[in-house]
Design an enzyme around this catalytic site. Structure first.
Site, short mmCIF file in Angstrom:
data_model
loop_
_atom_site.label_atom_id
_atom_site.label_comp_id
_atom_site.label_asym_id
_atom_site.label_seq_id
_atom_site.Cartn_x
_atom_site.Cartn_y
_atom_site.Cartn_z
N ARG A 51 -8.37 -13.08 -19.99
CA ARG A 51 -7.67 -11.78 -20.56
C ARG A 51 -8.95 -10.69 -20.43
O ARG A 51 -8.79 -9.62 -20.34
CB ARG A 51 -7.56 -12.10 -21.88
CG ARG A 51 -6.94 -10.81 -22.73
CD ARG A 51 -6.90 -10.85 -24.42
NE ARG A 51 -8.18 -10.83 -24.96
CZ ARG A 51 -8.77 -11.93 -25.41
NH1 ARG A 51 -8.11 -13.18 -25.65
NH2 ARG A 51 -9.82 -11.91 -26.07
N ASP A 176 -0.71 11.63 -15.22
CA ASP A 176 -0.18 10.75 -14.58
C ASP A 176 0.23 10.97 -13.00
O ASP A 176 0.87 11.83 -12.50
CB ASP A 176 1.15 10.56 -15.24
CG ASP A 176 2.13 9.29 -14.88
OD1 ASP A 176 1.80 8.97 -13.49
OD2 ASP A 176 2.94 9.04 -15.53
#
Length: 381
Positions: A51, A176
């Site tokens: 992780r 974006d």
């Protein structure tokens, strides 16, 4: 890999060092959760738990940073997971965000239904108009969010101009860059603070992986994002990271073909008697054409258009297509067609971001363009 190399070279080599154990030229898929320590706290290469970090994901994150010209790249389980991490890193209750009036439906849903519950305020602006952005600012504005080209109306925002507005306001500019990809546009070089990607789209390029990314211009901000990435845990898995790395190697040649095919299709649609409007920044009549030509290498593979007959006619075009596959998402090698109002942008119905009911959106693939033109011609009837 030096940042002095060309984009095409970086796409293939950045982050893709030969495996030290075998010499494999493709990074292995490190399908592993934990790592042997040489004594308590003695980490081999800095890896302890996947992780926190995984070698395959590290290769992808280094590649992303190199392609966008950023100081830190981070890979996530999805584009929305990346956005969620970003917002929880840079915002606190009471902050304000300016979002575009033509945003991806999932982004709008995140702000309207999730982030607002934390006490974060937001308002809508036409980001293609700097005056509209300035008017939307408040003393609490901490983020200006931009999509360019936007989804699904292909609006164009002058990144450098909005970066100046954000800097003056003490806000961060988030861009974006999913529709353009770093091959066609590099927002950090134009003054943006953070780039967001849905890696599912052009970066992966083959409709076989879901992923997201953040790339930060500032190293300190990159460290903050990395802390939250680990704390929140929505990381890209090793196989997904490997798939995106594989896709990126061919990103330049794919984007060239996507753009070439989309340009041909946009020209054809402008001449079709049943098409009332074509939205493609490569067309000289597009309102954002000059800005797009200034900040993009080419105009991309996304085309939207409106048809005579309203919503039912638009749905009919989608249903009659044969080479274009009816489906959500975009950016794969295969061409897709969809009705945004009923599909990807259903979540914005009734809001200021509602899309026209007669709108059809195309993700133009890399097939033979004559086949695509013939398919659209028969679908339009």
């Amino acid at each position: 890999m030096s940042d002095q190399h060309s984009f095409e070279t970086l796409a293939i080599h950045a982050g893709n060092t030969a495996d030290p154990l075998t010499g494999a030229v493709v990074p292995p898929i490190y399908q592993v959760s934990t790592y042997k320590q040489d004594g308590v706290g003695g980490l081999r290469g800095g890896y302890e738990y996947s992780r926190s970090a995984n070698p395959t994901r590290t290769a992808l994150e280094e590649n992303l940073a190199a392609l966008e010209g950023g100081r830190r790249g981070l890979a996530f389980a999805s584009g929305l997971a990346a956005e969620d991490c970003l917002l929880r890193t840079v915002l606190v209750p009471g902050d304000h965000v300016v979002i575009p009036n033509d945003a991806y439906g999932g982004t709008f849903r995140l702000f309207a239904k999730v982030v607002s519950r934390w006490g974060v305020e937001w308002s809508v602006a036409d980001t293609s108009d700097p005056a509209s952005v300035r008017a939307a600012l408040t003393p609490k504005t901490k983020v200006i969010w931009v999509e360019t080209p936007s989804n699904p109306l292909l609006g164009i925002t002058d990144i450098a101009a909005v970066a100046d507005i954000a800097r003056t306001a003490g806000a961060k500019l988030v861009v974006d860059n999913t529709f353009a990809s770093p091959y066609l546009q590099q927002p950090l070089s134009l003054g943006a603070d953070i780039v967001v990607h849905s890696l599912t789209k052009y970066m992966g390029g083959h409709s076989d992986v879901v992923g997201g990314a953040l790339i930060a211009a500032d190293a300190a901000l990159g460290e903050e994002l990395a802390y939250h990435q680990n704390a929140m845990g929505a990381v890209a898995g090793p196989f997904d990271s490997w798939l995106v790395l594989r896709g990126i190697k061919t990103l330049p040649v794919r984007m060239d073909r996507h753009s070439e095919n989309a340009g041909r299709i946009a020209e054809m649609l402008t001449k079709h008697p049943k098409v009332t409007k074509v939205l493609y920044p490569g067309l000289p009549e597009h309102a954002g054409h000059e800005v797009a030509a200034k900040q993009m290498r080419a105009f991309g593979g996304m085309v939207s258009f409106q048809v005579e007959g309203g919503e039912e006619a638009a749905v009919g075009v989608c249903n009659r297509a044969k080479v274009f596959t009816l489906g959500e998402s975009l950016g794969g090698v295969e061409s897709l067609i969809e009705h945004p109002g009923r599909m990807t942008h259903a979540s914005v119905a009734g809001s200021a971001l509602e899309v026209p009911a007669d709108l059809v959106r195309l993700s133009v693939g890399i097939e033979a363009v004559d086949d695509l033109l013939a398919d659209l011609t028969q679908a339009l009837g």
